[in-house]
Scaffold this active site. Structure first.
Site, PDB file in Angstrom:
ATOM      1  CG  PHE A 128      10.614  22.803 -17.952  1.00 34.31           C
ATOM      2  CD1 PHE A 128      11.480  21.818 -18.413  1.00 34.31           C
ATOM      3  CD2 PHE A 128       9.384  22.404 -17.445  1.00 34.31           C
ATOM      4  CE1 PHE A 128      11.122  20.472 -18.363  1.00 34.31           C
ATOM      5  CE2 PHE A 128       9.026  21.057 -17.398  1.00 34.31           C
ATOM      6  CZ  PHE A 128       9.894  20.092 -17.856  1.00 34.31           C
ATOM      7  CG  ASP A 213       4.349  27.688 -18.617  1.00 37.76           C
ATOM      8  OD1 ASP A 213       3.813  27.531 -17.498  1.00 37.76           O
ATOM      9  OD2 ASP A 213       4.979  26.782 -19.196  1.00 37.76           O
ATOM     10  CE  LYS A 242       5.662  22.536 -11.742  1.00 46.42           C
ATOM     11  NZ  LYS A 242       6.292  21.258 -11.500  1.00 46.42           N
TER      12      LYS A 242
HETATM   13  N1  PLP Z   1       5.484  24.761 -17.434  1.00 49.05           N
HETATM   14  C1  PLP Z   1       6.258  25.071 -16.369  1.00 49.05           C
HETATM   15  C2  PLP Z   1       6.656  26.489 -16.147  1.00 49.05           C
HETATM   16  C3  PLP Z   1       6.662  24.069 -15.489  1.00 49.05           C
HETATM   17  O1  PLP Z   1       7.440  24.380 -14.439  1.00 49.05           O
HETATM   18  C4  PLP Z   1       6.260  22.738 -15.726  1.00 49.05           C
HETATM   19  C5  PLP Z   1       6.700  21.641 -14.840  1.00 49.05           C
HETATM   20  O2  PLP Z   1       7.625  21.742 -14.092  1.00 49.05           O
HETATM   21  C6  PLP Z   1       5.462  22.470 -16.854  1.00 49.05           C
HETATM   22  C7  PLP Z   1       5.084  23.507 -17.678  1.00 49.05           C
HETATM   23  C8  PLP Z   1       4.993  21.079 -17.145  1.00 49.05           C
HETATM   24  O3  PLP Z   1       4.013  20.700 -16.251  1.00 49.05           O
HETATM   25  P1  PLP Z   1       3.581  19.150 -16.119  1.00 49.05           P
HETATM   26  O4  PLP Z   1       4.752  18.418 -15.551  1.00 49.05           O
HETATM   27  O5  PLP Z   1       2.402  19.187 -15.213  1.00 49.05           O
HETATM   28  O6  PLP Z   1       3.235  18.689 -17.490  1.00 49.05           O
END
Ligand code: PLP
Length: 389
Positions: A128, A213, A242
Protein backbone atom coordinates in the site's frame (compact mmCIF):
# COMPACT_ATOMS: atom_id res chain seq x y z
CA UNK A 1 -23.36 14.25 11.96
CA UNK A 2 -26.35 15.59 10.00
CA UNK A 3 -24.36 18.65 8.94
CA UNK A 4 -21.32 16.52 8.16
CA UNK A 5 -23.25 14.03 6.02
CA UNK A 6 -24.92 16.85 4.10
CA UNK A 7 -21.70 18.64 3.19
CA UNK A 8 -18.81 16.18 3.37
CA UNK A 9 -18.28 13.65 0.57
CA UNK A 10 -19.09 10.14 1.76
CA UNK A 11 -15.88 8.48 0.58
CA UNK A 12 -15.13 6.88 3.96
CA UNK A 13 -17.03 4.22 5.86
CA UNK A 14 -17.55 6.34 8.94
CA UNK A 15 -18.44 5.11 12.43
CA UNK A 16 -21.36 6.99 14.04
CA UNK A 17 -19.13 8.58 16.68
CA UNK A 18 -17.98 12.21 16.87
CA UNK A 19 -14.54 12.41 18.45
CA UNK A 20 -14.07 15.78 20.12
CA UNK A 21 -11.01 15.43 22.34
CA UNK A 22 -7.85 13.36 22.68
CA UNK A 23 -5.15 13.01 25.30
CA UNK A 24 -2.42 10.39 25.41
CA UNK A 25 -3.90 6.94 24.81
CA UNK A 26 -7.50 8.15 25.05
CA UNK A 27 -10.14 9.97 23.01
CA UNK A 28 -13.59 11.24 24.02
CA UNK A 29 -16.74 11.46 21.94
CA UNK A 30 -19.35 14.24 21.91
CA UNK A 31 -21.43 12.37 24.50
CA UNK A 32 -18.48 12.30 26.89
CA UNK A 33 -17.68 8.63 26.33
CA UNK A 34 -14.00 7.74 26.77
CA UNK A 35 -12.19 5.27 24.52
CA UNK A 36 -8.81 3.61 24.90
CA UNK A 37 -7.27 4.25 21.48
CA UNK A 38 -5.00 1.39 20.42
CA UNK A 39 -4.99 2.50 16.78
CA UNK A 40 -4.61 6.26 17.16
CA UNK A 41 -5.38 8.10 13.96
CA UNK A 42 -4.42 5.17 11.72
CA UNK A 43 -0.86 5.30 13.09
CA UNK A 44 -0.67 9.10 12.93
CA UNK A 45 -0.75 9.88 16.64
CA UNK A 46 2.30 7.70 17.25
CA UNK A 47 3.26 9.40 20.52
CA UNK A 48 -0.36 9.70 21.64
CA UNK A 49 -3.03 12.31 21.15
CA UNK A 50 -2.16 15.96 21.80
CA UNK A 51 1.27 15.18 23.21
CA UNK A 52 2.18 18.14 25.48
CA UNK A 53 5.48 18.76 23.66
CA UNK A 54 3.69 18.86 20.29
CA UNK A 55 0.96 21.15 21.64
CA UNK A 56 3.58 23.50 23.14
CA UNK A 57 5.62 23.58 19.93
CA UNK A 58 2.50 24.31 17.88
CA UNK A 59 1.39 27.11 20.20
CA UNK A 60 4.81 28.74 20.19
CA UNK A 61 5.33 28.37 16.46
CA UNK A 62 1.80 29.60 15.61
CA UNK A 63 2.52 32.81 17.49
CA UNK A 64 5.72 33.38 15.48
CA UNK A 65 5.24 32.09 11.94
CA UNK A 66 2.82 29.53 10.52
CA UNK A 67 3.91 29.34 6.93
CA UNK A 68 6.60 30.70 4.74
CA UNK A 69 6.97 29.82 1.07
CA UNK A 70 9.69 27.38 0.10
CA UNK A 71 11.65 30.02 -1.79
CA UNK A 72 12.78 31.22 1.66
CA UNK A 73 14.65 29.47 4.43
CA UNK A 74 12.81 28.62 7.62
CA UNK A 75 14.21 27.49 10.96
CA UNK A 76 11.92 24.52 11.84
CA UNK A 77 12.28 22.86 8.41
CA UNK A 78 16.07 22.87 8.67
CA UNK A 79 15.94 21.55 12.21
CA UNK A 80 13.56 18.78 11.25
CA UNK A 81 15.71 17.70 8.31
CA UNK A 82 18.67 17.43 10.70
CA UNK A 83 16.63 15.29 13.14
CA UNK A 84 15.62 12.92 10.33
CA UNK A 85 19.07 12.77 8.76
CA UNK A 86 20.98 12.23 12.02
CA UNK A 87 18.61 9.52 13.17
CA UNK A 88 18.67 7.67 9.84
CA UNK A 89 21.30 7.41 7.11
CA UNK A 90 22.58 10.94 6.67
CA UNK A 91 20.26 11.72 3.78
CA UNK A 92 18.68 14.99 2.69
CA UNK A 93 14.96 15.68 2.93
CA UNK A 94 12.17 16.96 0.70
CA UNK A 95 9.01 17.80 2.62
CA UNK A 96 5.40 17.37 1.54
CA UNK A 97 2.09 16.75 3.29
CA UNK A 98 1.28 13.05 3.09
CA UNK A 99 2.58 9.58 2.48
CA UNK A 100 1.29 9.42 -1.08
CA UNK A 101 3.06 12.66 -1.92
CA UNK A 102 6.28 11.41 -0.36
CA UNK A 103 6.08 8.33 -2.58
CA UNK A 104 5.29 10.43 -5.66
CA UNK A 105 8.42 12.42 -4.86
CA UNK A 106 10.41 9.21 -4.55
CA UNK A 107 9.22 8.01 -7.98
CA UNK A 108 10.12 11.31 -9.61
CA UNK A 109 13.53 11.43 -7.96
CA UNK A 110 14.30 7.79 -8.83
CA UNK A 111 13.59 8.49 -12.51
CA UNK A 112 15.82 11.57 -12.41
CA UNK A 113 18.62 9.85 -10.54
CA UNK A 114 18.94 6.83 -12.86
CA UNK A 115 20.13 6.84 -16.49
CA UNK A 116 17.67 7.83 -19.28
CA UNK A 117 15.46 4.93 -20.30
CA UNK A 118 15.28 3.58 -16.76
CA UNK A 119 11.80 4.45 -15.56
CA UNK A 120 10.11 1.31 -14.26
CA UNK A 121 9.32 0.49 -10.64
CA UNK A 122 8.78 -2.84 -9.02
CA UNK A 123 6.53 -3.06 -5.98
CA UNK A 124 5.17 -5.94 -3.92
CA UNK A 125 1.86 -7.80 -3.94
CA UNK A 126 -0.37 -6.55 -1.11
CA UNK A 127 1.60 -3.34 -0.79
CA UNK A 128 0.00 0.00 0.00
CA UNK A 129 1.60 3.25 -1.13
CA UNK A 130 -1.24 5.80 -1.26
CA UNK A 131 -4.26 6.95 -3.24
CA UNK A 132 -2.96 9.23 -5.98
CA UNK A 133 -2.95 7.80 -9.51
CA UNK A 134 0.73 6.79 -9.42
CA UNK A 135 0.58 5.45 -5.89
CA UNK A 136 -2.52 3.31 -6.55
CA UNK A 137 -0.62 1.94 -9.53
CA UNK A 138 2.30 1.21 -7.17
CA UNK A 139 -0.13 -0.39 -4.73
CA UNK A 140 -0.33 -3.93 -6.04
CA UNK A 141 -3.91 -4.56 -4.96
CA UNK A 142 -6.55 -4.42 -7.74
CA UNK A 143 -9.29 -3.17 -5.38
CA UNK A 144 -7.56 0.21 -5.08
CA UNK A 145 -7.12 0.57 -8.85
CA UNK A 146 -10.51 -0.51 -10.20
CA UNK A 147 -12.40 2.26 -11.97
CA UNK A 148 -9.46 4.66 -12.19
CA UNK A 149 -7.82 3.40 -15.36
CA UNK A 150 -5.83 4.42 -17.33
CA UNK A 151 -3.15 4.47 -14.64
CA UNK A 152 0.44 5.67 -15.06
CA UNK A 153 2.74 3.23 -16.79
CA UNK A 154 5.97 1.77 -15.56
CA UNK A 155 5.03 -0.41 -12.60
CA UNK A 156 5.46 -4.14 -12.18
CA UNK A 157 4.65 -6.38 -9.21
CA UNK A 158 6.21 -9.39 -7.52
CA UNK A 159 5.29 -11.42 -4.44
CA UNK A 160 6.56 -9.93 -1.16
CA UNK A 161 9.49 -11.94 0.12
CA UNK A 162 10.27 -13.73 -3.16
CA UNK A 163 13.78 -12.79 -4.27
CA UNK A 164 13.77 -14.96 -7.38
CA UNK A 165 10.59 -13.33 -8.69
CA UNK A 166 12.14 -9.93 -8.09
CA UNK A 167 15.31 -10.87 -9.92
CA UNK A 168 13.26 -12.15 -12.87
CA UNK A 169 11.16 -8.97 -12.96
CA UNK A 170 14.11 -6.57 -13.13
CA UNK A 171 14.98 -5.58 -16.68
CA UNK A 172 16.99 -2.86 -18.43
CA UNK A 173 14.16 -0.35 -17.86
CA UNK A 174 13.87 -0.89 -14.11
CA UNK A 175 14.99 2.09 -12.06
CA UNK A 176 13.88 1.19 -8.53
CA UNK A 177 12.25 -1.28 -6.18
CA UNK A 178 9.83 0.02 -3.53
CA UNK A 179 9.16 -2.02 -0.38
CA UNK A 180 7.45 -1.52 2.95
CA UNK A 181 9.78 -3.24 5.46
CA UNK A 182 6.56 -4.31 7.17
CA UNK A 183 3.43 -4.23 5.04
CA UNK A 184 0.76 -2.34 6.98
CA UNK A 185 -2.52 -2.27 5.05
CA UNK A 186 -1.49 -5.56 3.43
CA UNK A 187 -1.87 -7.37 6.75
CA UNK A 188 1.24 -6.70 8.91
CA UNK A 189 3.62 -8.82 6.85
CA UNK A 190 7.19 -8.56 8.11
CA UNK A 191 10.03 -8.76 5.57
CA UNK A 192 12.83 -10.95 6.91
CA UNK A 193 16.27 -9.40 7.40
CA UNK A 194 17.71 -11.94 4.96
CA UNK A 195 15.23 -10.95 2.28
CA UNK A 196 15.97 -7.24 2.71
CA UNK A 197 19.72 -7.90 2.61
CA UNK A 198 19.32 -9.98 -0.55
CA UNK A 199 17.17 -7.28 -2.16
CA UNK A 200 19.82 -4.67 -1.32
CA UNK A 201 22.55 -6.82 -2.90
CA UNK A 202 20.39 -7.43 -5.97
CA UNK A 203 19.67 -3.70 -6.39
CA UNK A 204 23.40 -2.95 -6.10
CA UNK A 205 24.25 -5.60 -8.66
CA UNK A 206 21.58 -4.37 -11.10
CA UNK A 207 22.43 -0.71 -10.39
CA UNK A 208 18.90 0.22 -9.42
CA UNK A 209 17.60 2.13 -6.41
CA UNK A 210 16.01 0.69 -3.31
CA UNK A 211 13.15 2.73 -1.83
CA UNK A 212 11.68 1.92 1.58
CA UNK A 213 8.18 3.17 2.23
CA UNK A 214 8.34 3.81 5.98
CA UNK A 215 5.17 5.89 6.07
CA UNK A 216 3.61 3.47 8.56
CA UNK A 217 6.71 1.81 10.05
CA UNK A 218 8.74 4.98 10.65
CA UNK A 219 9.19 7.26 13.65
CA UNK A 220 9.75 4.61 16.27
CA UNK A 221 6.74 2.42 15.60
CA UNK A 222 8.81 -0.77 15.45
CA UNK A 223 11.16 0.06 18.34
CA UNK A 224 13.83 1.69 16.16
CA UNK A 225 13.44 5.14 14.62
CA UNK A 226 13.00 3.44 11.24
CA UNK A 227 12.19 -0.21 10.54
CA UNK A 228 15.12 -0.64 8.15
CA UNK A 229 17.44 -0.21 11.14
CA UNK A 230 16.52 -3.69 12.46
CA UNK A 231 18.08 -5.28 9.39
CA UNK A 232 20.88 -2.79 8.84
CA UNK A 233 19.84 -2.58 5.18
CA UNK A 234 20.05 1.07 4.17
CA UNK A 235 17.72 2.26 1.41
CA UNK A 236 18.65 4.87 -1.20
CA UNK A 237 15.37 6.70 -0.61
CA UNK A 238 12.97 6.48 2.33
CA UNK A 239 9.50 7.96 2.61
CA UNK A 240 7.78 9.11 5.80
CA UNK A 241 4.48 10.64 6.87
CA UNK A 242 1.79 9.50 9.35
CA UNK A 243 3.30 9.91 12.84
CA UNK A 244 6.09 12.25 11.70
CA UNK A 245 4.09 15.35 12.70
CA UNK A 246 2.53 13.99 15.90
CA UNK A 247 -0.92 14.47 14.33
CA UNK A 248 -0.11 17.38 12.02
CA UNK A 249 0.01 16.68 8.28
CA UNK A 250 3.57 16.33 7.03
CA UNK A 251 5.41 13.88 4.78
CA UNK A 252 9.06 13.55 3.88
CA UNK A 253 11.17 11.92 1.23
CA UNK A 254 14.71 11.28 2.42
CA UNK A 255 17.44 10.45 -0.09
CA UNK A 256 21.16 9.78 0.03
CA UNK A 257 22.85 13.12 -0.70
CA UNK A 258 24.24 12.13 -4.10
CA UNK A 259 20.76 11.04 -5.24
CA UNK A 260 19.00 14.00 -3.61
CA UNK A 261 21.28 16.31 -5.63
CA UNK A 262 19.28 15.44 -8.77
CA UNK A 263 16.21 17.23 -7.46
CA UNK A 264 17.31 20.63 -8.67
CA UNK A 265 15.10 23.77 -8.71
CA UNK A 266 12.15 23.36 -11.03
CA UNK A 267 11.96 19.56 -10.83
CA UNK A 268 9.63 19.17 -7.86
CA UNK A 269 7.79 21.25 -5.26
CA UNK A 270 5.05 21.40 -2.66
CA UNK A 271 3.46 24.67 -1.52
CA UNK A 272 2.81 23.57 2.05
CA UNK A 273 5.64 21.02 2.27
CA UNK A 274 7.64 21.42 5.47
CA UNK A 275 5.75 24.53 6.55
CA UNK A 276 6.92 26.05 9.83
CA UNK A 277 3.98 24.81 11.89
CA UNK A 278 4.12 21.17 10.75
CA UNK A 279 7.91 21.09 10.94
CA UNK A 280 7.89 22.48 14.49
CA UNK A 281 5.42 19.75 15.50
CA UNK A 282 7.62 17.07 13.92
CA UNK A 283 10.71 18.41 15.73
CA UNK A 284 8.76 18.09 18.98
CA UNK A 285 8.02 14.44 18.10
CA UNK A 286 11.75 13.72 17.77
CA UNK A 287 12.42 15.54 21.03
CA UNK A 288 9.70 13.56 22.82
CA UNK A 289 10.99 10.22 21.53
CA UNK A 290 14.47 11.02 22.81
CA UNK A 291 13.66 12.77 26.10
CA UNK A 292 10.97 10.31 27.16
CA UNK A 293 12.86 7.20 26.01
CA UNK A 294 9.95 6.17 23.84
CA UNK A 295 11.95 3.72 21.71
CA UNK A 296 12.84 1.86 24.89
CA UNK A 297 9.21 1.91 26.02
CA UNK A 298 8.08 0.67 22.62
CA UNK A 299 10.44 -2.32 22.83
CA UNK A 300 9.42 -3.09 26.41
CA UNK A 301 5.71 -2.80 25.73
CA UNK A 302 6.10 -4.80 22.53
CA UNK A 303 7.59 -7.74 24.42
CA UNK A 304 4.79 -7.53 26.95
CA UNK A 305 2.06 -7.29 24.31
CA UNK A 306 3.43 -10.23 22.28
CA UNK A 307 3.60 -12.37 25.45
CA UNK A 308 0.02 -11.50 26.38
CA UNK A 309 -1.18 -12.05 22.82
CA UNK A 310 0.50 -15.48 22.72
CA UNK A 311 -1.60 -16.36 25.79
CA UNK A 312 -4.71 -15.00 24.08
CA UNK A 313 -3.96 -17.15 21.03
CA UNK A 314 -3.97 -20.24 23.28
CA UNK A 315 -7.53 -19.38 24.35
CA UNK A 316 -8.92 -18.65 20.87
CA UNK A 317 -8.64 -21.12 18.02
CA UNK A 318 -9.79 -18.40 15.64
CA UNK A 319 -6.39 -16.66 16.03
CA UNK A 320 -4.15 -18.09 13.35
CA UNK A 321 -1.06 -15.99 13.97
CA UNK A 322 0.20 -12.96 15.88
CA UNK A 323 2.93 -11.11 14.00
CA UNK A 324 4.66 -7.78 13.70
CA UNK A 325 7.47 -5.80 15.26
CA UNK A 326 7.54 -3.25 18.05
CA UNK A 327 4.07 -1.80 18.45
CA UNK A 328 2.98 -2.67 14.92
CA UNK A 329 1.08 -5.85 15.64
CA UNK A 330 -1.29 -7.92 13.52
CA UNK A 331 -3.57 -10.61 14.91
CA UNK A 332 -4.51 -12.77 11.95
CA UNK A 333 -7.86 -14.50 12.35
CA UNK A 334 -9.30 -17.44 10.45
CA UNK A 335 -12.52 -15.40 10.06
CA UNK A 336 -13.32 -11.75 9.15
CA UNK A 337 -12.48 -9.36 11.99
CA UNK A 338 -14.87 -6.42 11.43
CA UNK A 339 -17.33 -7.71 14.07
CA UNK A 340 -14.55 -7.92 16.66
CA UNK A 341 -13.53 -4.32 15.99
CA UNK A 342 -17.16 -3.18 16.43
CA UNK A 343 -17.52 -5.11 19.70
CA UNK A 344 -14.27 -3.64 21.05
CA UNK A 345 -15.53 -0.15 20.21
CA UNK A 346 -18.80 -0.79 22.07
CA UNK A 347 -16.63 -1.73 25.04
CA UNK A 348 -14.61 1.48 24.73
CA UNK A 349 -11.47 0.19 22.99
CA UNK A 350 -10.43 1.23 19.48
CA UNK A 351 -8.54 -1.19 17.24
CA UNK A 352 -8.64 -1.78 13.49
CA UNK A 353 -8.98 -4.61 11.01
CA UNK A 354 -7.12 -4.70 7.71
CA UNK A 355 -7.08 -7.16 4.86
CA UNK A 356 -10.40 -8.59 6.09
CA UNK A 357 -8.95 -10.87 8.77
CA UNK A 358 -6.02 -9.05 10.39
CA UNK A 359 -6.76 -7.09 13.58
CA UNK A 360 -4.34 -4.21 13.83
CA UNK A 361 -3.09 -3.26 17.23
CA UNK A 362 -0.85 -0.19 17.02
CA UNK A 363 -0.87 1.59 20.39
CA UNK A 364 1.00 4.85 20.79
CA UNK A 365 4.63 4.65 21.95
CA UNK A 366 3.65 6.07 25.36
CA UNK A 367 1.41 3.07 26.10
CA UNK A 368 1.57 1.45 29.54
CA UNK A 369 1.10 -2.16 30.64
CA UNK A 370 -2.31 -1.29 32.11
CA UNK A 371 -3.51 -0.07 28.69
CA UNK A 372 -2.29 -3.23 26.99
CA UNK A 373 -3.95 -5.35 29.68
CA UNK A 374 -7.25 -3.58 29.18
CA UNK A 375 -6.96 -3.84 25.39
CA UNK A 376 -6.29 -7.57 25.48
CA UNK A 377 -8.98 -8.23 28.09
CA UNK A 378 -11.48 -6.44 25.86
CA UNK A 379 -10.26 -8.31 22.79
CA UNK A 380 -10.61 -11.57 24.70
CA UNK A 381 -14.27 -10.79 25.50
CA UNK A 382 -14.99 -9.59 21.96
CA UNK A 383 -13.48 -12.73 20.39
CA UNK A 384 -15.52 -14.94 22.72
CA UNK A 385 -18.75 -13.09 21.94
CA UNK A 386 -18.07 -13.09 18.19
CA UNK A 387 -16.73 -16.61 17.68
CA UNK A 388 -17.30 -18.50 20.93
CA UNK A 389 -14.64 -19.48 23.49
N1 PLP B 1 2.46 4.23 2.44
C1 PLP B 1 2.06 3.43 3.46
C2 PLP B 1 2.93 2.29 3.87
C3 PLP B 1 0.86 3.69 4.12
O1 PLP B 1 0.47 2.89 5.12
C4 PLP B 1 0.07 4.79 3.71
C5 PLP B 1 -1.22 5.07 4.35
O2 PLP B 1 -1.81 4.27 5.01
C6 PLP B 1 0.53 5.58 2.64
C7 PLP B 1 1.73 5.28 2.04
C8 PLP B 1 -0.26 6.76 2.17
O3 PLP B 1 -0.18 7.79 3.08
P1 PLP B 1 -1.20 9.04 3.00
O4 PLP B 1 -2.56 8.52 3.32
O5 PLP B 1 -0.67 10.00 4.01
O6 PLP B 1 -1.10 9.57 1.61
Amino acid sequence: MKQFDKYVIANYGRLPVVIVRGKGCFVWDADGRKYLDLFPGWAVSGIGHCHPRVVKALREQAGKLIHVANNFYSVPQGQLAEHISRNSFGGKCFFCNSGAEANEGAFKLARLATPPGKNKFITMHNSFHGRTLATIKATAQPKYQKGFEPLPQGFGYVPFGNLRALERAIDARTCAVMIEPIQGEGGINVATDTYLKDVRRLCNRKKILLIFDEVQTGMGRTGEYFAYQHSGVVPDIMTLAKSLGGGVAIGAMVAKPEIAAKLVPGTHASTFGGNALAAAAACAVFEAIKAEKLLENTRKMSKYAFRKLAELKERHEVIEEVRGKGLMIGIDLLRPGAGVVARCMQKGVLINCTHDTVLRFMPPMIVKKSHIDRGIRTLDEALTEEFGG
